[in-house]
Design an enzyme around this catalytic site. Structure first.
Site, PDB file in Angstrom:
ATOM      1  N   SER A 282       0.867  -1.174   0.000  1.00  0.00           N
ATOM      2  CA  SER A 282       0.000   0.000   0.000  1.00  0.00           C
ATOM      3  C   SER A 282       0.903   1.223   0.000  1.00  0.00           C
ATOM      4  CB  SER A 282      -0.902  -0.020   1.237  1.00  0.00           C
ATOM      5  OG  SER A 282      -1.863   1.006   1.129  1.00  0.00           O
ATOM      6  N   GLU A 283       0.730   2.093  -0.977  1.00  0.00           N
ATOM      7  CA  GLU A 283       1.780   3.072  -1.264  1.00  0.00           C
ATOM      8  C   GLU A 283       1.958   4.155  -0.209  1.00  0.00           C
ATOM      9  OE1 GLU A 283      -0.849   2.440  -3.233  1.00  0.00           O
ATOM     10  OE2 GLU A 283      -1.656   4.261  -4.147  1.00  0.00           O
ATOM     11  N   ASN A 284       1.030   4.264   0.735  1.00  0.00           N
ATOM     12  CA  ASN A 284       1.293   5.214   1.825  1.00  0.00           C
ATOM     13  C   ASN A 284       2.432   4.746   2.730  1.00  0.00           C
ATOM     14  OD1 ASN A 284      -0.721   3.228   2.447  1.00  0.00           O
ATOM     15  ND2 ASN A 284      -1.150   4.280   4.375  1.00  0.00           N
TER      16      ASN A 284
END
Lengths: 218, 237, 218, 237
Positions: free
Chosen positions: A46-48
């Site tokens: 998840s790119e966060n």
């Protein structure tokens, strides 16, 4: 019959290989996580800043400090790691994510994608989509084959502002599985009960069809 | 002798020196890991014409969204601003300017700004509107665009634990943009849930070394959840 | 009398301010850590990846995984942090280190420094010196005023390959404290019992002397 | 189903695929935090014409120095190589080439290589021999040089603890170049002191996420100390 959202997600899940690190966009791509083959393991990025995204939490597990890139509450799976957004995108940009699946407005025969901006409509922003399509080794687009007016989303050249150029390898729609290479769409599989003629009529960009296109199987 | 004690006792002291026209770099992703009290203090100070560098702009009435209400922000540098009606209004009316920046490029611009790297090349955005007007260049057989770093007059950061030297650790995904934001401000202010004894953090587990931090304030946090999604309880997870 | 190494180190330590993050090079700069004013606190940065370098270890404390940039066994002080070399040099390059003190072969009136390479001799490498002189906000050189043949090391223009350009603010030698600015050396203090004439004779680069140069005090 | 189990049982398996003319990126600073067993394995494999990217080249008879004995290294990219007599000899005889790179630039080149950034600008080395032949450019009133990133066919890394997924943590200053090296190899091999249960490492304390790691091997380490300096025991420390 064209595929349902769930069926598209099921077909997407067949693209996963054992040991893949996968980034799934919002919508149908996220659904694909529900259909991972029981015999393989994949890890969701998840790119966060989370590698090893688990299921949504129970009421007791809900934690404001634990969210995914869609800003939804989430959990971490076993073996997860958590890091800064700079590290997360170093991972993405450096080609360490095996597979990215995301939605789109349009894809063209050169593999360029438009997914973030429709001129005249208010711009919300591209989030991490441009980094993802520039970074992952293998990028799959999921979308309906045509828009609600019946206009093809598979074009010779995208008409909307681009998210990335020459980056899409595969498209999985409600009608077909399409490979993008050598400046053309290549029909690999079709939805059961959908005719090749229908796919042809809804594909505006150059489409290459070989004999006996197999049906998708679930 | 103040030594390395960076703890301040009031929000006034925490944001002292902030004036109109400054650039603020803010940590946080959505409403997760945002320096709630520092944002409230900026609202209270009513400084205007601010440039704010932050992945998002909060929501109406919470997070950075509160600064839109008073029209304190002139320009946002963000990757995604789709959550606020007020943002939309001010953008359409021309009161607010936005520089949309891909999320990874934004994170790297902050890191580079803090690390003394004035510019770097990335494939992100090449051939798209983001690349327009930017230098392009080939390395090997791939094309890239040049992106310049960002720095700010102030950085506002939210940490979980900090010691008085300013050493910080972040909790779960509330880390997000905070470590880079912490490096990129001329004055970096950290709002923290818990002040811990200096020496109690394991040196190898510190996410932000105190050298980047100028002021530490202990805050209280609402920690609003933007999208509470639960696992279906009838399922076997 | 020219100063001893210890006296130079003592004078260097007077440059430290309370709350300074300081990087000290090998040799005389490192000695300066022994003379920090009891009323102030400084933190030592070691460029391999340690902020908050403590004293050398006791036999019991020795740990192969705990070394400084000179590859010497070391300890961590209270409030220390440990990180990668990339983070360490981000810290240095980004201007977060308040003060760097290092040795040199030559410094010139433009503040350029040569400290790492003598043509014809085997090259060992620059280590972190080039990053340090390009990064810190304030850079002080310690060295003897002249080499063992009596040749000045303070020149109008360095003759050896440079470590960095226009970066040195101050020079503390066995004879004097020199400020480097506006294309000249400015004599600020002299060693007790050393004459301004001797300093003049051993400074090849443009030297500006104001009346009544004070003696260094310890 | 192998899943994410990256543990290999032999050094042969750990370095399988290494051939002549490859580029190896090695973690470690001096003799601290070096993958001792992987280096021994490379010596055993006798691959030649290697390019090695590492801050140092060990000492005579230990660390990367052992690869010099068999003349396996054609080129070193390092910041400091002053500890080996053999290095000196081979350099003078022309058997060995060295590309001296400032320590911080080297660290950043590795990080950039792993992060898909092909080049960046730095003030380090501007106006010095390091800047010769490199592009220079002004940002604001300061001049910078462009440095390109490095990547390798193999990265060899030494960690303290790892789980079978390849998540790593480093001990004290043995961290040094290891995290960047881990990101920059096509195949990254980690030699670890202790294999721990997957899930036992705190996700927020992991220095190297397993995504960068292809193989994990449990090693035993001599951990030679290069300069043992003790505090004078007669002093009050």
């Amino acid at each position: 019959m064209s595929l349902s959202r769930e069926q598209i997600a099921m077909r997407v899940a067949q693209e996963f290989s054992d040991g893949d690190y996968v980034n799934l966009g919002i919508g149908i791509p996220t659904l694909a996580a529900n259909y991972v083959d029981k015999d393989i393991e994949v890890m969701l990025q998840s790119e966060n800043g989370l590698l090893g995204m688990g299921p949504y939490p129970t009421e007791e597990q809900v934690d404001a400090d634990m969210i995914n890139a869609g800003k939804e509450t989430v959990t971490a799976s076993k073996g997860a790691s958590i890091f800064s957004s700079a590290e997360s995108f170093a991972m993405i940009r450096g080609g360490h994510v095996d597979l990215t699946v995301l939605g789109a407005f349009e894809v063209d025969v050169s593999g360029s994608i438009a997914s973030w901006m429709i001129p005249g409509k208010l711009i919300k922003g591209m989030g991490g989509a441009m980094d993802l399509v520039a970074g992952a080794r293998n990028i799959i687009v999921t979308m309906t084959h045509a828009d609600k007016h019946g206009n093809s989303k598979l074009l010779d050249s995208c008409t909307l502002p681009l998210t990335g150029v020459n980056c899409i390898n595969r498209i999985i729609t409600d009608l077909a599985v399409i490979e993008v290479k050598d400046g053309a769409f290549h029909l690999k599989e079709k939805a059961p009960d959908v005719t090749v003629e229908e796919i042809k009529s809804k594909t505006a960009g150059k489409l290459i069809i070989t004999e006996n296109t197999p049906d998708m199987s679930f | 002798m103040a030594g390395f004690n960076k703890v301040v006792e009031s929000y006034d002291a925490a944001m002292a020196g902030l004036t109109d026209n400054m650039t603020i770099i803010a940590g946080g992703f959505g409403l997760c890991g945002i320096p709630e009290g520092l944002i409230s203090q900026i609202r209270k100070m009513a400084t205007t014409n601010l440039t704010v560098v932050s992945n998002n702009c909060g929501v109406d009435g919470f997070g950075l969204g509160v600064l839109l209400q008073q029209k304190q922000i002139r320009k946002m540098i963000s990757s995604y601003v789709g959550e606020n009606a007020l943002f939309e209004q001010q953008l359409l009316s021309g009161e607010l300017e936005v520089e949309l920046t891909p999320q990874g490029t934004l994170a790297e611009k902050m890191r580079a700004g803090g690390a003394g790297i004035p510019a770097f090349y990335t494939a992100t955005g090449y051939g798209t509107p983001v690349g327009e007007g930017k230098e392009t260049r080939k390395f090997g057989d791939r094309s890239y665009i040049m992106e310049e770093s960002v720095t700010g007059d102030f950085s506002i950061v939210k940490a979980w634990k900090a010691d008085k030297y300013g050493n910080c650790i972040y909790r779960h995904t509330a880390q997000n943009f905070n470590p880079m934001a912490a490096t990129a401000g001329k004055i970096t202010v950290v709002e923290v849930e818990e002040l811990v004894e200096t020496g109690s953090l394991n040196p190898s587990e510190i996410h932000t070394p105190g050298i980047y931090v100028d002021r530490v304030i202990v805050g209280t946090f609402e920690k609003r959840i933007e999208r509470k999604i639960l696992t279906p309880t009838t399922n076997n997870q």
